[in-house]
Design a protein around this motif. Structure first.
Motif, PDB file in Angstrom:
ATOM      1  N   GLY A  83       5.850  -2.451 -16.305  1.00  0.00           N
ATOM      2  CA  GLY A  83       5.150  -3.522 -14.896  1.00  0.00           C
ATOM      3  C   GLY A  83       5.650  -2.798 -14.154  1.00  0.00           C
ATOM      4  N   LYS A  84       6.102  -3.257 -12.549  1.00  0.00           N
ATOM      5  CA  LYS A  84       6.224  -3.318 -10.887  1.00  0.00           C
ATOM      6  C   LYS A  84       6.871  -2.729 -10.754  1.00  0.00           C
ATOM      7  N   GLY A  85       7.935  -2.342 -11.909  1.00  0.00           N
ATOM      8  CA  GLY A  85       9.169  -1.142 -11.821  1.00  0.00           C
ATOM      9  C   GLY A  85       8.671   0.016 -12.693  1.00  0.00           C
ATOM     10  N   ALA A  86       7.323   0.154 -12.834  1.00  0.00           N
ATOM     11  CA  ALA A  86       6.732   1.504 -13.129  1.00  0.00           C
ATOM     12  C   ALA A  86       6.390   2.186 -12.256  1.00  0.00           C
ATOM     13  N   MET A  87       5.660   0.742 -12.119  1.00  0.00           N
ATOM     14  CA  MET A  87       4.626   0.991 -10.759  1.00  0.00           C
ATOM     15  C   MET A  87       5.099   2.041  -9.310  1.00  0.00           C
ATOM     16  N   ILE A  88       6.563   1.123  -9.142  1.00  0.00           N
ATOM     17  CA  ILE A  88       7.458   1.359  -7.438  1.00  0.00           C
ATOM     18  C   ILE A  88       8.292   2.651  -7.985  1.00  0.00           C
ATOM     19  N   ALA A  89       8.499   3.463  -9.157  1.00  0.00           N
ATOM     20  CA  ALA A  89       9.136   4.369 -10.049  1.00  0.00           C
ATOM     21  C   ALA A  89       7.642   5.812  -9.932  1.00  0.00           C
ATOM     22  N   GLU A  90       6.782   5.556 -10.031  1.00  0.00           N
ATOM     23  CA  GLU A  90       6.083   6.499 -10.263  1.00  0.00           C
ATOM     24  C   GLU A  90       5.406   6.391  -8.227  1.00  0.00           C
ATOM     25  N   CYS A  91       5.343   5.612  -7.529  1.00  0.00           N
ATOM     26  CA  CYS A  91       5.237   5.522  -6.248  1.00  0.00           C
ATOM     27  C   CYS A  91       6.196   6.403  -5.405  1.00  0.00           C
ATOM     28  N   ILE A  92       7.373   6.395  -6.195  1.00  0.00           N
ATOM     29  CA  ILE A  92       8.373   7.269  -5.799  1.00  0.00           C
ATOM     30  C   ILE A  92       8.200   8.260  -5.496  1.00  0.00           C
ATOM     31  N   LYS A  93       7.951   8.506  -6.798  1.00  0.00           N
ATOM     32  CA  LYS A  93       8.254  10.178  -7.216  1.00  0.00           C
ATOM     33  C   LYS A  93       7.128  10.667  -6.340  1.00  0.00           C
ATOM     34  N   ASN A  94       5.803  10.109  -6.610  1.00  0.00           N
ATOM     35  CA  ASN A  94       4.736  10.906  -5.962  1.00  0.00           C
ATOM     36  C   ASN A  94       4.533  10.235  -3.944  1.00  0.00           C
ATOM     37  N   ASP A  95       5.744  10.092  -4.138  1.00  0.00           N
ATOM     38  CA  ASP A  95       5.784   9.811  -2.074  1.00  0.00           C
ATOM     39  C   ASP A  95       3.986   8.604  -1.883  1.00  0.00           C
ATOM     40  N   ILE A  96       4.104   7.604  -2.449  1.00  0.00           N
ATOM     41  CA  ILE A  96       3.416   6.359  -1.940  1.00  0.00           C
ATOM     42  C   ILE A  96       3.889   5.367  -1.464  1.00  0.00           C
ATOM     43  N   SER A  97       3.410   5.083  -0.155  1.00  0.00           N
ATOM     44  CA  SER A  97       3.992   3.488   0.393  1.00  0.00           C
ATOM     45  C   SER A  97       2.719   2.899  -0.040  1.00  0.00           C
ATOM     46  N   VAL A  98       3.537   1.168   0.315  1.00  0.00           N
ATOM     47  CA  VAL A  98       2.405  -0.390  -0.521  1.00  0.00           C
ATOM     48  C   VAL A  98       2.390  -0.785   0.478  1.00  0.00           C
ATOM     49  N   TYR A  99       1.701  -1.313   1.103  1.00  0.00           N
ATOM     50  CA  TYR A  99       1.448  -1.786   2.449  1.00  0.00           C
ATOM     51  C   TYR A  99       0.091  -2.956   2.361  1.00  0.00           C
ATOM     52  N   SER A 100       0.992  -4.649   2.466  1.00  0.00           N
ATOM     53  CA  SER A 100      -0.119  -5.360   2.189  1.00  0.00           C
ATOM     54  C   SER A 100      -0.154  -6.146   3.053  1.00  0.00           C
ATOM     55  N   LEU A 101      -1.996  -6.953   3.435  1.00  0.00           N
ATOM     56  CA  LEU A 101      -2.010  -7.130   4.565  1.00  0.00           C
ATOM     57  C   LEU A 101      -2.974  -8.947   4.100  1.00  0.00           C
ATOM     58  N   HIS A 102      -2.292  -9.820   3.390  1.00  0.00           N
ATOM     59  CA  HIS A 102      -3.043 -10.941   2.885  1.00  0.00           C
ATOM     60  C   HIS A 102      -3.478 -11.817   3.922  1.00  0.00           C
ATOM     61  N   THR A 103      -2.134 -13.484   3.753  1.00  0.00           N
ATOM     62  CA  THR A 103      -2.902 -14.457   4.377  1.00  0.00           C
ATOM     63  C   THR A 103      -2.840 -14.427   6.360  1.00  0.00           C
ATOM     64  N   ASN A 104      -2.670 -13.148   6.615  1.00  0.00           N
ATOM     65  CA  ASN A 104      -2.426 -13.187   7.437  1.00  0.00           C
ATOM     66  C   ASN A 104      -3.434 -12.299   8.377  1.00  0.00           C
ATOM     67  N   PHE A 105      -4.513 -11.348   8.002  1.00  0.00           N
ATOM     68  CA  PHE A 105      -5.602 -11.408   7.686  1.00  0.00           C
ATOM     69  C   PHE A 105      -6.989 -12.240   7.319  1.00  0.00           C
ATOM     70  N   ASP A 106      -6.722 -13.186   6.446  1.00  0.00           N
ATOM     71  CA  ASP A 106      -7.164 -14.191   5.884  1.00  0.00           C
ATOM     72  C   ASP A 106      -7.537 -15.343   7.100  1.00  0.00           C
ATOM     73  N   THR A 107      -6.631 -14.910   7.592  1.00  0.00           N
ATOM     74  CA  THR A 107      -6.999 -15.883   9.429  1.00  0.00           C
ATOM     75  C   THR A 107      -6.967 -15.329  10.507  1.00  0.00           C
ATOM     76  N   ALA A 108      -7.222 -14.050  10.636  1.00  0.00           N
ATOM     77  CA  ALA A 108      -7.149 -13.138  11.730  1.00  0.00           C
ATOM     78  C   ALA A 108      -8.214 -13.180  12.320  1.00  0.00           C
ATOM     79  N   ASP A 109      -8.414 -13.213  13.828  1.00  0.00           N
ATOM     80  CA  ASP A 109     -10.067 -13.064  14.620  1.00  0.00           C
ATOM     81  C   ASP A 109     -11.027 -12.535  13.441  1.00  0.00           C
ATOM     82  N   ASN A 110     -11.468 -11.399  13.816  1.00  0.00           N
ATOM     83  CA  ASN A 110     -11.894 -10.115  13.133  1.00  0.00           C
ATOM     84  C   ASN A 110     -11.118  -9.921  11.141  1.00  0.00           C
ATOM     85  N   GLY A 111     -10.745 -11.024  10.581  1.00  0.00           N
ATOM     86  CA  GLY A 111      -9.958 -10.842   9.035  1.00  0.00           C
ATOM     87  C   GLY A 111     -11.400 -11.140   8.164  1.00  0.00           C
ATOM     88  N   LEU A 112     -10.645 -11.441   6.770  1.00  0.00           N
ATOM     89  CA  LEU A 112     -11.506 -11.652   6.044  1.00  0.00           C
ATOM     90  C   LEU A 112     -12.582 -12.899   5.649  1.00  0.00           C
TER      91      LEU A 112
END
Length: 369
Positions: A83-112
């Motif tokens: 599950g998510k734990g395995a994905m987090i571990a794989e990201c840490i091993k490969n130096d991958i950061s994850v960032y999310s834009l959800h409802t803030n981007f839906d609402t933004a002036d030039n958003g979704l």
């Protein structure tokens, strides 16, 4: 080649879609990773799935930007074997950061939602429903005559000076400033211990709350004085408004069947659900609400909407829409929000020349048989 850090890209994203715009239930922002890590490749996706992770690892990306937050609900345990734990571990091993834009981007002036409305070729696009309004401040700073234009430009460049659809708005008035440089000072004008009079301008500019820090920083950097005299006042008049959903008009009126074909073509979707059928309908005023519609049928009626395009619809809300005479196209959550990938890619490509963007579209979670 300029090596950017993760935080540099996050700053760009949060300038476009401030985190303050997200709904209370949301968890937009950095999901995991180190903001100081260097980034040369970015993967953009709607959902960070195991398939998206494989793509990220294969392409050796350092940052993944997803629309839907990976950590939407609190984790009680982290099992790195599944599950998510395995994905987090794989990201840490490969130096991958994850960032999310959800409802803030839906609402933004030039958003979704804005991007969805433009994809459907709507014109005269405005907000559907007020979600958030910026507090407004007035910055007053005293500037020597020869530095007025330089300080004005610095303030405007940082986002100050907007009033409605007008930019670079300010007021300035001449006057006389007085001061006496004391021991240990390094005056731009005058000499230590001598009382001075200088022709100065009082410069006034309106600044939204979200831009205030950057505006003050730019102003201080552009100002020639060692000690800058400035004031900040909270203004009671309303600031910039951010909206849930959008309303626009089609170039020409369409029947229900013509409108459905238009939505399918523009969103590249084969199957949609529809609600209502108006005999001899002429659809022109259209509302869009990407992802899950919030169920506020009243605002659609108040805005005299002919049709709604959304991505998720509850049964009883559909009944209300039919009763209200609002023809509705439910094009699916995936198909109204997959536009996120192109929207974010365009923002980053326009701002960054030294970062490679990998687009991962994945698939709709639903199959139609």
């Amino acid at each position: 080649m300029i090596i950017l850090k993760c935080r540099d890209i996050i700053n760009i994203l949060e300038n476009e879609a401030p985190l303050k715009l997200q709904e209370d239930y949301d968890n937009s922002g950095l999901q995991w990773g180190n903001p100081e890590d260097p980034v040369q490749k970015v993967l953009v996706c709607l959902d960070f799935t195991p398939d998206a992770l494989r793509n990220a690892v294969e392409n050796k990306v350092q940052l993944v930007i997803s629309h839907h937050p990976v950590l939407f609900r609190p984790l009680r345990t982290i099992n790195t074997a599944a599950g998510k734990g395995a994905m987090i571990a794989e990201c840490i091993k490969n130096d991958i950061s994850v960032y999310s834009l959800h409802t803030n981007f839906d609402t933004a002036d030039n958003g979704l939602n804005e991007y969805l409305a433009k994809t459907l070729e709507l014109q005269d696009i405005t907000g559907l429903k007020k979600h958030y309004r910026d507090d407004l401040y007035k910055l007053v700073v005293f500037v020597p005559e020869e530095s007025l234009q330089k300080v004005q430009k610095a303030i405007f460049d940082a986002g100050g000076g907007y009033i409605g659809n007008y930019s670079d708005c300010s007021f300035s008035a001449p006057g006389t400033g007085t001061f006496r440089p004391l021991e240990g000072s390094n005056p731009y004008i005058g000499q230590t211990g001598i009382f001075e009079k200088v022709k100065e301008y009082r410069l006034e500019v309106l600044v939204p709350e979200g831009k205030l820090r950057d505006v003050v920083k730019n102003m201080l950097e552009a100002h020639p004085y060692e000690e800058v005299a400035y004031d900040i006042y909270h203004v009671e008049q309303p600031g910039h408004e951010y909206s849930l959903g959008r309303i626009g008009t089609l170039r020409e009126k369409l029947s229900c069947d013509e409108f459905v074909l238009h939505v399918k073509e523009k969103l590249n979707v084969h199957n949609v659900r529809t609600v209502g059928r108006i005999q001899d309908a002429e659809i022109q005023r259209v509302a869009v609400f990407c992802g899950s519609f919030d169920g506020d049928v009243k605002v659609l009626k108040d805005k005299n909407v002919d049709a709604l395009v959304t991505g998720d619809l509850k049964y009883h809300t559909a009944q209300e829409l039919e009763d209200a005479g609002i023809f509705t196209v439910d094009a699916g959550h995936y198909h109204t929000e997959k536009l996120f990938i192109k929207a974010i890619s365009d923002i980053l490509k326009n701002r960054l020349k030294d970062v490679i963007i990998v687009e991962h579209y994945g698939n709709d979670i639903f199959d139609f048989r």
